[in-house]
Motif scaffolding. Structure first.
Motif, mmCIF file in Angstrom:
data_model
loop_
_atom_site.group_PDB
_atom_site.id
_atom_site.type_symbol
_atom_site.label_atom_id
_atom_site.label_comp_id
_atom_site.label_asym_id
_atom_site.label_seq_id
_atom_site.Cartn_x
_atom_site.Cartn_y
_atom_site.Cartn_z
ATOM 1 N N ARG A 1 34.201 34.809 -6.475
ATOM 2 C CA ARG A 1 33.638 33.739 -7.482
ATOM 3 C C ARG A 1 33.241 34.364 -8.957
ATOM 4 N NH1 ARG A 1 29.138 30.142 -5.158
ATOM 5 N NH2 ARG A 1 28.147 31.993 -5.067
ATOM 6 N N LYS A 2 32.414 35.473 -8.424
ATOM 7 C CA LYS A 2 32.044 36.142 -9.994
ATOM 8 C C LYS A 2 33.210 36.705 -10.460
ATOM 9 C CE LYS A 2 28.316 38.912 -9.440
ATOM 10 N NZ LYS A 2 27.561 40.061 -8.954
ATOM 11 N N SER B 1 31.961 34.265 -2.017
ATOM 12 C CA SER B 1 30.824 34.536 -2.553
ATOM 13 C C SER B 1 29.890 35.324 -1.553
ATOM 14 C CB SER B 1 30.145 33.234 -2.583
ATOM 15 O OG SER B 1 29.589 32.759 -1.174
ATOM 16 N N ASN C 1 32.336 44.481 -6.892
ATOM 17 C CA ASN C 1 31.021 43.789 -7.668
ATOM 18 C C ASN C 1 29.793 43.253 -7.267
ATOM 19 O OD1 ASN C 1 32.026 41.653 -6.733
ATOM 20 N ND2 ASN C 1 32.646 40.677 -8.729
ATOM 21 N N GLU C 2 29.855 43.782 -5.797
ATOM 22 C CA GLU C 2 28.729 43.471 -4.976
ATOM 23 C C GLU C 2 28.494 44.403 -4.029
ATOM 24 O OE1 GLU C 2 26.655 40.614 -4.844
ATOM 25 O OE2 GLU C 2 27.542 39.574 -6.371
ATOM 26 N N ARG D 1 35.133 34.131 -12.329
ATOM 27 C CA ARG D 1 34.335 33.557 -13.456
ATOM 28 C C ARG D 1 34.417 34.385 -14.671
ATOM 29 N NH1 ARG D 1 29.342 33.163 -11.160
ATOM 30 N NH2 ARG D 1 28.945 35.193 -11.989
ATOM 31 N N ASN D 2 34.347 35.681 -14.306
ATOM 32 C CA ASN D 2 34.133 36.702 -15.747
ATOM 33 C C ASN D 2 35.645 36.875 -16.210
ATOM 34 O OD1 ASN D 2 31.458 37.035 -15.422
ATOM 35 N ND2 ASN D 2 31.564 38.964 -14.110
ATOM 36 N N ASN E 1 33.311 39.995 -4.988
ATOM 37 C CA ASN E 1 32.872 38.797 -4.850
ATOM 38 C C ASN E 1 33.820 37.980 -5.920
ATOM 39 O OD1 ASN E 1 31.606 36.069 -5.662
ATOM 40 N ND2 ASN E 1 29.514 36.937 -5.791
ATOM 41 N N GLN F 1 34.517 28.609 -13.772
ATOM 42 C CA GLN F 1 34.102 28.722 -12.357
ATOM 43 C C GLN F 1 34.408 27.521 -11.690
ATOM 44 O OE1 GLN F 1 30.014 29.166 -12.651
ATOM 45 N NE2 GLN F 1 29.460 27.240 -13.660
ATOM 46 N N LYS G 1 23.297 44.014 -7.107
ATOM 47 C CA LYS G 1 24.648 44.068 -7.582
ATOM 48 C C LYS G 1 24.977 45.825 -7.478
ATOM 49 C CE LYS G 1 23.599 41.001 -11.094
ATOM 50 N NZ LYS G 1 23.064 40.556 -12.643
#
Length: 127
Positions: free
Chosen positions: A55-56, A25, A110-111, A59-60, A53, A65, A123
């Motif tokens: 976690r992101k 994260s 993605n970050e 999840r996507n 990231n 999650q 982002k």
């Protein structure tokens, strides 16, 4: 001084091996790496300004999650090592990413790091 030596060694190895950073994260990089760079009065290394990231991404991709242990369970894997041990967490994150690649996930940054907005994070722009 040890941290500064580590950063320069890591930069040398990182650039040579063409790797991508991944963290569970944003907390990991903003709380630990950015803070240590400030304390050591060294600039944030270029290699750490963009990362995945997990976690992101998870999840996507899977549309569920959870924490690292739950992610592993969803992938029918067991946590290896001791939870919250940096090395063991890193190994388990790598196992999750490997499985995601096998399942067809495209790994993309993605970050990214931005100190100018005082939150250390924003982002990443889609490329």
């Amino acid at each position: 001084m040890i941290f500064i030596s580590f950063i320069y060694l890591f930069i040398h190895l990182f650039i040579k091996s063409n790797q991508i950073l991944s963290f569970f994260s944003p907390w990991d990089i903003s709380r630990f790496l950015a803070m240590q760079c400030e304390l050591s009065r060294v600039p944030m290394p270029g290699f750490a300004k963009r990362w995945i990231n997990l976690r992101k991404l998870y999840r996507n991709f899977y549309r569920v999650q959870g924490n690292i242990e739950q992610m592993l369970q969803n992938l029918e894997m067991e946590f290896e090592g001791r939870p919250h041990s940096g090395l063991d967490d890193s190994r388990n994150i790598a196992r999750i990413l490997q499985k995601m690649l096998e399942d067809g996930c495209e790994l993309r940054f993605n970050e990214c790091f931005s100190k100018s907005d005082n939150s250390y994070l924003r982002k990443a722009k889609a490329s």
